[in-house]
Design a protein around this motif. Structure first.
Motif, PDB file in Angstrom:
ATOM      1  N   SER A 153       0.831  -1.205   0.000  1.00  0.00           N
ATOM      2  CA  SER A 153       0.000   0.000   0.000  1.00  0.00           C
ATOM      3  C   SER A 153       0.865   1.254   0.000  1.00  0.00           C
ATOM      4  O   SER A 153       0.579   2.221  -0.702  1.00  0.00           O
ATOM      5  N   GLY A 204       2.553   1.657  -3.409  1.00  0.00           N
ATOM      6  CA  GLY A 204       1.559   2.101  -4.376  1.00  0.00           C
ATOM      7  C   GLY A 204       1.151   3.545  -4.171  1.00  0.00           C
ATOM      8  O   GLY A 204       0.968   4.299  -5.129  1.00  0.00           O
ATOM      9  N   ALA A 205       1.029   3.955  -2.906  1.00  0.00           N
ATOM     10  CA  ALA A 205       0.603   5.326  -2.616  1.00  0.00           C
ATOM     11  C   ALA A 205       1.685   6.335  -2.975  1.00  0.00           C
ATOM     12  O   ALA A 205       1.389   7.410  -3.501  1.00  0.00           O
ATOM     13  N   GLN A 224       4.350   5.858  -5.111  1.00  0.00           N
ATOM     14  CA  GLN A 224       4.793   5.806  -6.498  1.00  0.00           C
ATOM     15  C   GLN A 224       3.687   6.150  -7.492  1.00  0.00           C
ATOM     16  O   GLN A 224       3.957   6.767  -8.512  1.00  0.00           O
ATOM     17  N   ILE A 225       2.462   5.722  -7.206  1.00  0.00           N
ATOM     18  CA  ILE A 225       1.383   5.904  -8.184  1.00  0.00           C
ATOM     19  C   ILE A 225       0.394   6.970  -7.717  1.00  0.00           C
ATOM     20  O   ILE A 225       0.009   7.838  -8.479  1.00  0.00           O
ATOM     21  N   GLN A 283      -4.968   6.940  -4.511  1.00  0.00           N
ATOM     22  CA  GLN A 283      -6.072   6.073  -4.903  1.00  0.00           C
ATOM     23  C   GLN A 283      -5.619   4.621  -4.968  1.00  0.00           C
ATOM     24  O   GLN A 283      -6.396   3.710  -4.700  1.00  0.00           O
ATOM     25  N   THR A 284      -4.358   4.407  -5.296  1.00  0.00           N
ATOM     26  CA  THR A 284      -3.816   3.057  -5.364  1.00  0.00           C
ATOM     27  C   THR A 284      -3.840   2.401  -3.992  1.00  0.00           C
ATOM     28  O   THR A 284      -4.112   1.208  -3.875  1.00  0.00           O
ATOM     29  N   VAL A 309      -7.277   1.128  -3.514  1.00  0.00           N
ATOM     30  CA  VAL A 309      -7.572  -0.006  -4.381  1.00  0.00           C
ATOM     31  C   VAL A 309      -6.892  -1.267  -3.856  1.00  0.00           C
ATOM     32  O   VAL A 309      -7.498  -2.347  -3.819  1.00  0.00           O
ATOM     33  N   VAL A 310      -5.640  -1.155  -3.437  1.00  0.00           N
ATOM     34  CA  VAL A 310      -4.918  -2.307  -2.897  1.00  0.00           C
ATOM     35  C   VAL A 310      -5.615  -2.825  -1.641  1.00  0.00           C
ATOM     36  O   VAL A 310      -5.840  -4.028  -1.484  1.00  0.00           O
TER      37      VAL A 310
END
Length: 154
Positions: free
Chosen positions: A76, A79-80, A82-83, A86-87, A90-91
């Motif tokens: 998480s 993802g948060a 780097q992307i 919202q990622t 979603v994860v």
């Protein structure tokens, strides 16, 4: 959603990730322990014999839950950062879906089978179980969203 990480210190973000890890740790332990106690054949597409050999005692399954919860929190976080934020949602929603679907299946075979004394068909028990677990998953996800939006812990 872009305001999740605005003006947050590293300690606050780390403590939020620890809470997310604890949530996933508890849910994964419940799924692993419940499936082994019910003598299910598969847990999340893995044979229970494999899991029983890999994690023989409840302490080992608790440690496995800690590893899974930490992995979800790290995934998480990556993802948060780097992307985008919202990622992270979603994860977490994806993993919560896995945990709560497994819990719904366990409840349909265990708790609701004993509660309704096998008078209801299995499909209705499974439907009732899914309704209960969808609500639990929704409230868990909303708790995580409110946790991420919180400016501080009080």
């Amino acid at each position: 959603m872009a305001d999740y990480f605005a003006f947050q210190s590293e300690n606050l973000f780390l403590s939020k990730l620890i809470v997310i890890a604890v949530i996933h740790t508890i849910l994964s332990f419940i799924v692993l322990e419940g499936a082994l106690c019910q003598s299910r054949r598969f847990v999340i597409f893995l044979p229970t014999k494999f899991i029983a050999r890999l994690l023989p005692s409840p302490y080992h399954r608790g440690g496995g839950g800690i590893v899974i919860g930490t992995a979800v929190a790290v995934l998480s976080s990556v993802g948060a950062t780097q992307i985008g934020p919202q990622t992270l949602l979603v994860v977490n929603a994806g993993f919560l879906t896995i945990w709560y679907i497994e819990c719904a299946i366990l409840l349909a075979y265990g708790f609701f089978a004993r509660l309704f004394e096998d008078e209801l068909p299995f499909e209705i028990r499974l439907f009732v179980s899914f309704v209960v677990m969808v609500n639990a998953g929704y409230f868990t996800l909303m708790f995580i969203v409110s946790l991420l939006r919180a400016p501080a812990f009080h």
